[in-house]
Design a protein around this motif. Structure first.
Motif, PDB file in Angstrom:
ATOM      1  N   ARG A 126       0.833  -1.193   0.000  1.00 18.66           N
ATOM      2  CA  ARG A 126       0.000   0.000   0.000  1.00 18.66           C
ATOM      3  C   ARG A 126       0.875   1.253   0.000  1.00 18.66           C
ATOM      4  O   ARG A 126       1.972   1.224   0.534  1.00 18.66           O
ATOM      5  CB  ARG A 126      -0.913  -0.028   1.228  1.00 18.66           C
ATOM      6  CG  ARG A 126      -1.903  -1.194   1.201  1.00 18.66           C
ATOM      7  CD  ARG A 126      -2.820  -1.148   2.418  1.00 18.66           C
ATOM      8  NE  ARG A 126      -3.856  -2.165   2.306  1.00 18.66           N
ATOM      9  CZ  ARG A 126      -3.732  -3.404   2.790  1.00 18.66           C
ATOM     10  NH1 ARG A 126      -2.612  -3.761   3.412  1.00 18.66           N
ATOM     11  NH2 ARG A 126      -4.700  -4.274   2.645  1.00 18.66           N
ATOM     12  N   SER A 150      -2.862  -0.341   6.628  1.00 19.15           N
ATOM     13  CA  SER A 150      -4.054   0.131   5.922  1.00 19.15           C
ATOM     14  C   SER A 150      -4.047   1.654   5.841  1.00 19.15           C
ATOM     15  O   SER A 150      -3.679   2.349   6.777  1.00 19.15           O
ATOM     16  CB  SER A 150      -5.316  -0.342   6.647  1.00 19.15           C
ATOM     17  OG  SER A 150      -6.469   0.150   6.019  1.00 19.15           O
ATOM     18  N   GLU A 152      -6.463   4.868   5.164  1.00 17.62           N
ATOM     19  CA  GLU A 152      -7.896   5.123   5.243  1.00 17.62           C
ATOM     20  C   GLU A 152      -8.478   5.689   3.960  1.00 17.62           C
ATOM     21  O   GLU A 152      -9.580   5.405   3.585  1.00 17.62           O
ATOM     22  CB  GLU A 152      -8.185   6.081   6.408  1.00 17.62           C
ATOM     23  CG  GLU A 152      -8.036   5.414   7.765  1.00 17.62           C
ATOM     24  CD  GLU A 152      -8.942   4.210   7.909  1.00 17.62           C
ATOM     25  OE1 GLU A 152     -10.101   4.260   7.451  1.00 17.62           O
ATOM     26  OE2 GLU A 152      -8.497   3.199   8.479  1.00 17.62           O
ATOM     27  N   SER A 180      -8.355  -4.356   2.970  1.00 17.54           N
ATOM     28  CA  SER A 180      -8.707  -3.592   4.169  1.00 17.54           C
ATOM     29  C   SER A 180      -9.709  -2.502   3.805  1.00 17.54           C
ATOM     30  O   SER A 180      -9.902  -2.170   2.633  1.00 17.54           O
ATOM     31  CB  SER A 180      -7.454  -2.956   4.788  1.00 17.54           C
ATOM     32  OG  SER A 180      -6.554  -3.952   5.235  1.00 17.54           O
ATOM     33  N   ASP A 183      -8.842   0.413   1.321  1.00 13.74           N
ATOM     34  CA  ASP A 183      -8.353   0.113  -0.039  1.00 13.74           C
ATOM     35  C   ASP A 183      -9.364   0.539  -1.097  1.00 13.74           C
ATOM     36  O   ASP A 183      -9.851  -0.265  -1.893  1.00 13.74           O
ATOM     37  CB  ASP A 183      -8.047  -1.376  -0.163  1.00 13.74           C
ATOM     38  CG  ASP A 183      -6.882  -1.802   0.711  1.00 13.74           C
ATOM     39  OD1 ASP A 183      -6.019  -0.951   1.004  1.00 13.74           O
ATOM     40  OD2 ASP A 183      -6.837  -2.986   1.098  1.00 13.74           O
ATOM     41  N   CYS A 204      -9.947 -11.276   3.942  1.00 18.19           N
ATOM     42  CA  CYS A 204     -10.359  -9.898   3.647  1.00 18.19           C
ATOM     43  C   CYS A 204     -11.281  -9.372   4.737  1.00 18.19           C
ATOM     44  O   CYS A 204     -12.212 -10.066   5.175  1.00 18.19           O
ATOM     45  CB  CYS A 204     -11.076  -9.838   2.296  1.00 18.19           C
ATOM     46  SG  CYS A 204     -10.017 -10.226   0.884  1.00 18.19           S
ATOM     47  N   GLY A 208     -13.157  -3.035  -0.083  1.00 20.58           N
ATOM     48  CA  GLY A 208     -12.495  -1.824  -0.554  1.00 20.58           C
ATOM     49  C   GLY A 208     -13.462  -0.702  -0.826  1.00 20.58           C
ATOM     50  O   GLY A 208     -13.633   0.193   0.006  1.00 20.58           O
TER      51      GLY A 208
END
Length: 461
Positions: A126, A150, A152, A180, A183, A204, A208
């Motif tokens: 990410r 993750s 936001e 997450s 995403d 998961c 997303g």
């Protein structure tokens, strides 16, 4: 042989050799080593760190000696190894590169050099970016794992991909691990994967971008198979949307994380005509679900039912769920098999068209229970009994007598089955092709018969 056979014939011989034998070919002569490399189409390599320039150069040189390599699995570092593949494998069609994440730059470079790639499995870090994906014109199967903390909100990626929302990617299979809540860049995939037939979501916590995902299920109605593994927090959401919008679904797998009410609602309201159902839900599957299967006409042609570690179901539910159209049944580590005497016999009487049976890891299942079922299922071609410790040679011999079409059997880790039972499988089963068993249980006669009949022996130890 080295001097009397032409290159093409030697290459064909080398292609048919098993891995232990093929490894020794390179020691015969330089010619054999060269031809072995030119006949190799698949490699699996493990490269531990450090990834210094000499290591990468050695890998590139090694790969360049395999001009027809079409499939490669690399375990190790991210971009350096991927770029080595890019430089040396122009004919590559399948790439698996788990482990360290790779960058968009490396994927862009890969797309320019390996234009025939149809299958990719890699990790991404990410913030997520997918603007490299349209560069792979031949890609059909994509598997992605997401790593890193993750984030936001990923508005930048959304802006980057907004103009590309009318793309039509040719992906048919999409597997995503570790989505997450932040995403949101996944909206690019949900908007543009109109031809996906197989969708896998693993570990998961989110999809997303929910609006894009909802539109994906509602309007791109080519979806035939869905797998949800260890994704409890999204199971209810996905099943609700599938029941409401998907008409083409044929196969559903839910493992290690379900929702009782959501699953029951799905079974009662799905509009898809199902052929396969695979559930591993120890505490989330009950008789009500199995009875609902028998009441929804969309499950009347169910061909495959696989249940694993389902502790709360009983014989009543199983007898309601199975039907005459069923060709494969799996009851793996389901204590109802041992708990209810006569259950397997009753199921066998309803399953005259059964071709595959998996009763693995039912440790206390007795000979009489197995025999009472297989006598009614004479068309069985494959039987898996791995880890059924109480079964004996007598049960295997009875199975051989009843099942004339038997081709494949797994009797590994079955302490009560010895040389006599394995010998009966290999020698007396006319159509037999494969057995999974410890090598110590192969008698001399079984080994001789296996060689004569070309029976594949898989040593499980």
């Amino acid at each position: 042989m080295d001097t009397h056979l032409c290159d093409e014939l030697l290459e064909e011989i080398f292609r048919r050799l098993s891995p232990p034998s093929s490894a020794a070919v390179s020691l015969v002569s330089k010619r054999c080593r060269r031809l072995l490399r030119s006949s190799t189409t698949s490699l699996s390599l493990n490269f531990p760190p450090p990834y210094n320039p000499s290591t990468i150069k050695s890998l590139s040189t090694f790969l360049s000696h395999h001009p027809y390599l079409s499939s490669i699995s690399l375990t190790g570092g991210g971009d350096p190894l991927l770029l080595a593949v890019t430089d040396s494998c122009p004919n590559l069609r399948h790439l698996r590169h788990p482990g360290d994440p790779v960058s968009p730059f490396a994927l862009y470079t890969l797309s320019a050099s390996c234009v025939h790639l149809s299958s990719i499995s890699v990790s991404l870090s990410r913030p997520l970016s997918f603007h490299w994906l349209p560069c792979f014109n031949s890609l059909k199967r994509l598997s992605l794992s997401f790593t890193g903390p993750s984030i936001e909100d990923n508005n930048l990626e959304i802006e980057e991909n907004r103009d590309a929302s009318d793309l039509e990617l040719n992906l048919e299979s999409l597997s995503l691990r570790g989505i997450s809540a932040g995403d949101s860049a996944l909206s690019f995939l949900w908007r543009n994967c109109r031809n996906v037939k197989n969708l896998q979501l693993k570990s998961c916590d989110s999809v997303g971008d929910y609006p894009s995902f909802s539109k994906f299920l509602k309007f791109w109605n080519n979806l035939e198979e869905v797998e949800l593994r260890t994704s409890r927090s999204i199971v209810d959401l996905v099943l609700l949307k599938l029941a409401a919008d998907c008409l083409s679904l044929q196969s559903l797998l839910v493992h290690d994380g379900g929702n009782k009410e959501g699953l029951l609602h799905f079974i009662n309201h799905t509009k898809s005509s199902f052929k396969r159902l695979d559930l591993r839900l120890p505490l989330d599957l009950e008789n009500a679900h199995l009875i609902a299967l028998s009441q929804n006409p969309n499950f009347k042609n169910l061909k495959i039912l696989r249940l694993e570690s389902c502790c709360l179901v009983t014989g009543e539910g199983l007898k309601a769920a199975v039907g005459e159209a069923m060709e494969e049944l799996a009851l793996i580590n389901c204590d109802v098999v041992e708990r209810e005497a006569g259950l397997l016999a009753a199921l066998g009487q309803k399953l005259g068209n059964l071709r595959g049976l998996d009763l693995s890891h039912n440790e206390m299942m007795a000979d009489k229970d197995l025999v009472s079922m297989v006598v009614s299922c004479g068309g069985l071609e494959e039987v898996r009994l791995r880890g059924c410790g109480r079964l004996s040679d007598a049960a295997v011999i009875a199975m051989v007598r009843s099942c004339r079409n038997l081709e494949r059997v797994d009797v590994s880790r079955c302490g009560g089955i010895g040389g006599e039972g394995v010998e009966a499988l290999v020698v007396k089963a006319a159509a037999f092709r494969r057995v999974a068993v410890e090598e110590s249980k192969l008698t001399p006669l079984a080994k001789t018969a296996a060689a004569r009949k070309c029976v594949e022996i898989v040593d499980t130890l």
